[in-house]
Motif scaffolding. Sequence first.
Motif, PDB file in Angstrom:
ATOM      1  N   GLY A  67      -4.156 -13.006  -1.419  1.00 44.42           N
ATOM      2  CA  GLY A  67      -3.838 -11.861  -0.571  1.00 44.42           C
ATOM      3  C   GLY A  67      -3.678 -10.579  -1.359  1.00 44.42           C
ATOM      4  N   ALA A  68      -3.058 -10.666  -2.561  1.00 39.71           N
ATOM      5  CA  ALA A  68      -2.839  -9.475  -3.381  1.00 39.71           C
ATOM      6  C   ALA A  68      -4.153  -8.911  -3.902  1.00 39.71           C
ATOM      7  CB  ALA A  68      -1.905  -9.818  -4.540  1.00 39.71           C
ATOM      8  N   ILE A  69      -5.037  -9.790  -4.397  1.00 42.34           N
ATOM      9  CA  ILE A  69      -6.332  -9.323  -4.899  1.00 42.34           C
ATOM     10  C   ILE A  69      -7.154  -8.702  -3.769  1.00 42.34           C
ATOM     11  CG2 ILE A  69      -8.547 -10.085  -5.857  1.00 42.34           C
ATOM     12  CD1 ILE A  69      -7.041 -12.101  -7.532  1.00 42.34           C
ATOM     13  N   PHE A  70      -7.139  -9.351  -2.615  1.00 45.27           N
ATOM     14  CA  PHE A  70      -7.872  -8.804  -1.474  1.00 45.27           C
ATOM     15  C   PHE A  70      -7.345  -7.421  -1.113  1.00 45.27           C
ATOM     16  CE2 PHE A  70      -7.888  -8.018   3.089  1.00 45.27           C
ATOM     17  CZ  PHE A  70      -9.241  -8.033   3.357  1.00 45.27           C
ATOM     18  N   LEU A  71      -6.011  -7.292  -1.040  1.00 46.51           N
ATOM     19  CA  LEU A  71      -5.414  -6.012  -0.658  1.00 46.51           C
ATOM     20  C   LEU A  71      -5.710  -4.944  -1.704  1.00 46.51           C
ATOM     21  CD1 LEU A  71      -3.789  -5.208   1.811  1.00 46.51           C
ATOM     22  CD2 LEU A  71      -1.695  -5.514   0.492  1.00 46.51           C
ATOM     23  N   GLY A  72      -5.704  -5.341  -2.995  1.00 48.01           N
ATOM     24  CA  GLY A  72      -6.032  -4.396  -4.052  1.00 48.01           C
ATOM     25  C   GLY A  72      -7.468  -3.902  -3.963  1.00 48.01           C
ATOM     26  N   ILE A  73      -8.399  -4.828  -3.657  1.00 47.96           N
ATOM     27  CA  ILE A  73      -9.815  -4.438  -3.520  1.00 47.96           C
ATOM     28  C   ILE A  73      -9.998  -3.492  -2.344  1.00 47.96           C
ATOM     29  CG2 ILE A  73     -12.116  -5.306  -2.955  1.00 47.96           C
ATOM     30  CD1 ILE A  73     -11.432  -7.835  -4.525  1.00 47.96           C
TER      31      ILE A  73
ATOM     32  N   PHE B 208       3.221  -4.975  -6.283  1.00 43.19           N
ATOM     33  CA  PHE B 208       4.122  -4.792  -5.148  1.00 43.19           C
ATOM     34  C   PHE B 208       3.935  -5.886  -4.094  1.00 43.19           C
ATOM     35  CE2 PHE B 208       4.629  -0.250  -6.477  1.00 43.19           C
ATOM     36  CZ  PHE B 208       6.010  -0.298  -6.602  1.00 43.19           C
ATOM     37  N   THR B 209       2.730  -6.433  -4.003  1.00 43.44           N
ATOM     38  CA  THR B 209       2.524  -7.549  -3.077  1.00 43.44           C
ATOM     39  C   THR B 209       3.355  -8.754  -3.509  1.00 43.44           C
ATOM     40  OG1 THR B 209       0.260  -6.813  -2.592  1.00 43.44           O
ATOM     41  CG2 THR B 209       0.821  -9.080  -2.032  1.00 43.44           C
ATOM     42  N   TYR B 210       3.302  -9.077  -4.797  1.00 44.60           N
ATOM     43  CA  TYR B 210       4.118 -10.185  -5.318  1.00 44.60           C
ATOM     44  C   TYR B 210       5.610  -9.877  -5.199  1.00 44.60           C
ATOM     45  CZ  TYR B 210       0.732 -13.482  -7.202  1.00 44.60           C
ATOM     46  OH  TYR B 210      -0.234 -14.447  -7.327  1.00 44.60           O
ATOM     47  N   PHE B 211       5.968  -8.648  -5.531  1.00 44.80           N
ATOM     48  CA  PHE B 211       7.370  -8.256  -5.510  1.00 44.80           C
ATOM     49  C   PHE B 211       7.951  -8.367  -4.095  1.00 44.80           C
ATOM     50  CE2 PHE B 211      10.418  -4.749  -4.800  1.00 44.80           C
ATOM     51  CZ  PHE B 211      11.449  -5.193  -5.611  1.00 44.80           C
ATOM     52  N   TYR B 212       7.241  -7.812  -3.131  1.00 45.67           N
ATOM     53  CA  TYR B 212       7.766  -7.819  -1.763  1.00 45.67           C
ATOM     54  C   TYR B 212       7.730  -9.225  -1.173  1.00 45.67           C
ATOM     55  CZ  TYR B 212       8.955  -6.024   2.823  1.00 45.67           C
ATOM     56  OH  TYR B 212       9.607  -5.759   4.004  1.00 45.67           O
ATOM     57  N   THR B 213       6.702 -10.011  -1.514  1.00 43.67           N
ATOM     58  CA  THR B 213       6.629 -11.383  -1.020  1.00 43.67           C
ATOM     59  C   THR B 213       7.803 -12.208  -1.550  1.00 43.67           C
ATOM     60  OG1 THR B 213       4.212 -11.280  -0.892  1.00 43.67           O
ATOM     61  CG2 THR B 213       5.212 -13.467  -0.920  1.00 43.67           C
ATOM     62  N   THR B 214       8.174 -11.980  -2.810  1.00 45.71           N
ATOM     63  CA  THR B 214       9.316 -12.678  -3.389  1.00 45.71           C
ATOM     64  C   THR B 214      10.597 -12.361  -2.642  1.00 45.71           C
ATOM     65  OG1 THR B 214       8.277 -12.621  -5.577  1.00 45.71           O
ATOM     66  CG2 THR B 214      10.635 -13.047  -5.505  1.00 45.71           C
ATOM     67  N   VAL B 215      10.730 -11.091  -2.221  1.00 46.03           N
ATOM     68  CA  VAL B 215      11.923 -10.682  -1.472  1.00 46.03           C
ATOM     69  C   VAL B 215      11.893 -11.241  -0.057  1.00 46.03           C
ATOM     70  CG1 VAL B 215      13.185  -8.698  -0.548  1.00 46.03           C
ATOM     71  CG2 VAL B 215      12.204  -8.588  -2.843  1.00 46.03           C
ATOM     72  N   ALA B 216      10.730 -11.161   0.612  1.00 45.76           N
ATOM     73  CA  ALA B 216      10.637 -11.582   2.012  1.00 45.76           C
ATOM     74  C   ALA B 216      10.606 -13.100   2.159  1.00 45.76           C
ATOM     75  CB  ALA B 216       9.379 -10.979   2.652  1.00 45.76           C
ATOM     76  N   PHE B 217      10.013 -13.802   1.180  1.00 48.97           N
ATOM     77  CA  PHE B 217       9.875 -15.264   1.238  1.00 48.97           C
ATOM     78  C   PHE B 217      10.662 -15.849   0.059  1.00 48.97           C
ATOM     79  CE2 PHE B 217       7.652 -19.354   0.753  1.00 48.97           C
ATOM     80  CZ  PHE B 217       7.615 -19.781   2.068  1.00 48.97           C
TER      81      PHE B 217
ATOM     82  N   ILE C 212       0.841  -1.205   0.000  1.00 49.34           N
ATOM     83  CA  ILE C 212       0.000   0.000   0.000  1.00 49.34           C
ATOM     84  C   ILE C 212       0.873   1.250   0.000  1.00 49.34           C
ATOM     85  CG2 ILE C 212      -1.689   1.323   1.322  1.00 49.34           C
ATOM     86  CD1 ILE C 212      -2.903  -1.059   0.040  1.00 49.34           C
ATOM     87  N   ILE C 213       1.912   1.256   0.842  1.00 47.49           N
ATOM     88  CA  ILE C 213       2.791   2.421   0.944  1.00 47.49           C
ATOM     89  C   ILE C 213       3.507   2.659  -0.380  1.00 47.49           C
ATOM     90  CG2 ILE C 213       4.795   3.378   2.133  1.00 47.49           C
ATOM     91  CD1 ILE C 213       3.990   1.785   4.595  1.00 47.49           C
ATOM     92  N   PHE C 214       4.037   1.585  -0.982  1.00 43.54           N
ATOM     93  CA  PHE C 214       4.730   1.715  -2.260  1.00 43.54           C
ATOM     94  C   PHE C 214       3.776   2.184  -3.358  1.00 43.54           C
ATOM     95  CE2 PHE C 214       8.566  -1.354  -1.631  1.00 43.54           C
ATOM     96  CZ  PHE C 214       9.030  -0.507  -0.636  1.00 43.54           C
ATOM     97  N   ALA C 215       2.574   1.581  -3.407  1.00 43.23           N
ATOM     98  CA  ALA C 215       1.610   1.920  -4.461  1.00 43.23           C
ATOM     99  C   ALA C 215       1.162   3.368  -4.362  1.00 43.23           C
ATOM    100  CB  ALA C 215       0.401   0.979  -4.382  1.00 43.23           C
ATOM    101  N   VAL C 216       0.919   3.845  -3.143  1.00 45.11           N
ATOM    102  CA  VAL C 216       0.507   5.246  -2.964  1.00 45.11           C
ATOM    103  C   VAL C 216       1.601   6.187  -3.441  1.00 45.11           C
ATOM    104  CG1 VAL C 216       0.034   7.004  -1.222  1.00 45.11           C
ATOM    105  CG2 VAL C 216      -1.135   4.821  -1.105  1.00 45.11           C
ATOM    106  N   SER C 217       2.873   5.834  -3.147  1.00 48.64           N
ATOM    107  CA  SER C 217       3.990   6.687  -3.561  1.00 48.64           C
ATOM    108  C   SER C 217       4.062   6.812  -5.073  1.00 48.64           C
ATOM    109  CB  SER C 217       5.307   6.125  -3.016  1.00 48.64           C
ATOM    110  OG  SER C 217       5.302   6.108  -1.607  1.00 48.64           O
TER     111      SER C 217
END
Length: 429
Positions: free
Chosen positions: A368-374, A319-328, A265-270
């Motif tokens: 999770g990404a679709i939910f967060l996007g909605i 960004f959800t996929y991107f950050y998840t790839t980095v964190a996991f 959310i923070i990245f997308a808003v920026s």
Amino acid sequence: MRYLNLLLKIFKVKDLRKKILFTAFIFLIFRIFAQVPVPGVDILRLKSLFAESQLLSLLDIFSGGTLANFSVMSLGLNPYINASIIMQLLQMVFPKLEELAKEGEAGREKINQYTRYLTVPLGAVQAFGIYILLKNANILTTINPLTLLSLVVTITAGTLLLMWLGELISEKGIGNGISMIIFAGIVGRLPISLFQQLSVFDPSQLRNILIFAAMAVVVVVSIVIVTEAQRPIRVHYSRREAQGAQNAVSSFIPFRVNQAGVIPIIFAVSLILLPTTFGRFFERSPNVVLANLAQELQRLFSPGNNVYSVVYFFLVIIFTYFYTTVAFNTKQISEMLMKQGGFLPGIRPGTPTKKYLDYVSLRVTLFGAIFLGIIAVLPSIGQRLTGINNLLIGGTGILIVVAVILETTKQVESHMVMSDYDTFLKKRG
């Protein structure tokens, strides 16, 4: 009474009490500096401009109200967030940076240092952009180059100070420092947004307010449920007994549905603010084509527009996929399991384990990404249903507020468990 007892129990833990008080002290410093204005600006006209623009109001609430006051921290943490995004992308392009990120704490500290260096020029560029914006709106009087330089340096220094305060919270306080600073800014602005709505309260709008309140409750409950949801992945470890027999010890990898937390959310808003910022920068350009393009960008990327909502939605997913790839990192996890003698039931160690983890990660993160996007674009839908703009901005902030509260609560619980364990050991000793 129950919550009062819980609060008293928290403050009885000395280490936790110090962290909470230190974080509160940093919040106080932040709010003091947020009220220190940069000279040469008509504050009344500035606030009138922000009241007329939903986009500027959105930017202001994520800066903690510092932009509407044109304080020394007007940029908030936006330059640092943008620098973090760029550094994450560069790690995928330059192998040396990727290797540096894998070197543990020392490598991460080096990358953080590069992020701080990159924040300085980004902050200077954004500070100059704000100057052009205010000058085009006839809010900032014409100033000489030396005064302009001091203005850019002052605002950039304010961002660096805010970044330092966030790092202090991460080191000596409670919670993630950067998220906590953004949280403090949003919480500080929510009462103002609520007051603005109440000041123009119309009894005929009561139905719309109730609809918006119901949507807010659904958002909060949904965020809590999805944030706490996990997809456990069973892992077996072979353990050799003294007599030569082998026993399997089981554990789980708790893969969270919202593994990335509030970061997307923070990245997308920026990023979603960049087209409109560009538009405001060039809206009075002498080049007619450029001026028309700037005005069209402002129209398309204003909150509530379909283009804005669609782009915002997909940015959150990306960004959800991107950050998840980095964190996991599935490759690192599969290698670690192989070194520790762990394996997934029915899956061979090594590459097959990585492929299976990728398979699970892709599908769980998709939900999770679709939910967060909605949830991210739901406030825009709420605006269309209710026509409420002030609370719309607060509704967007709920996404970050709830996630930060959940993450901080877990840290508090962890400290309390450690304290109880230490007390138990002392009694045993």
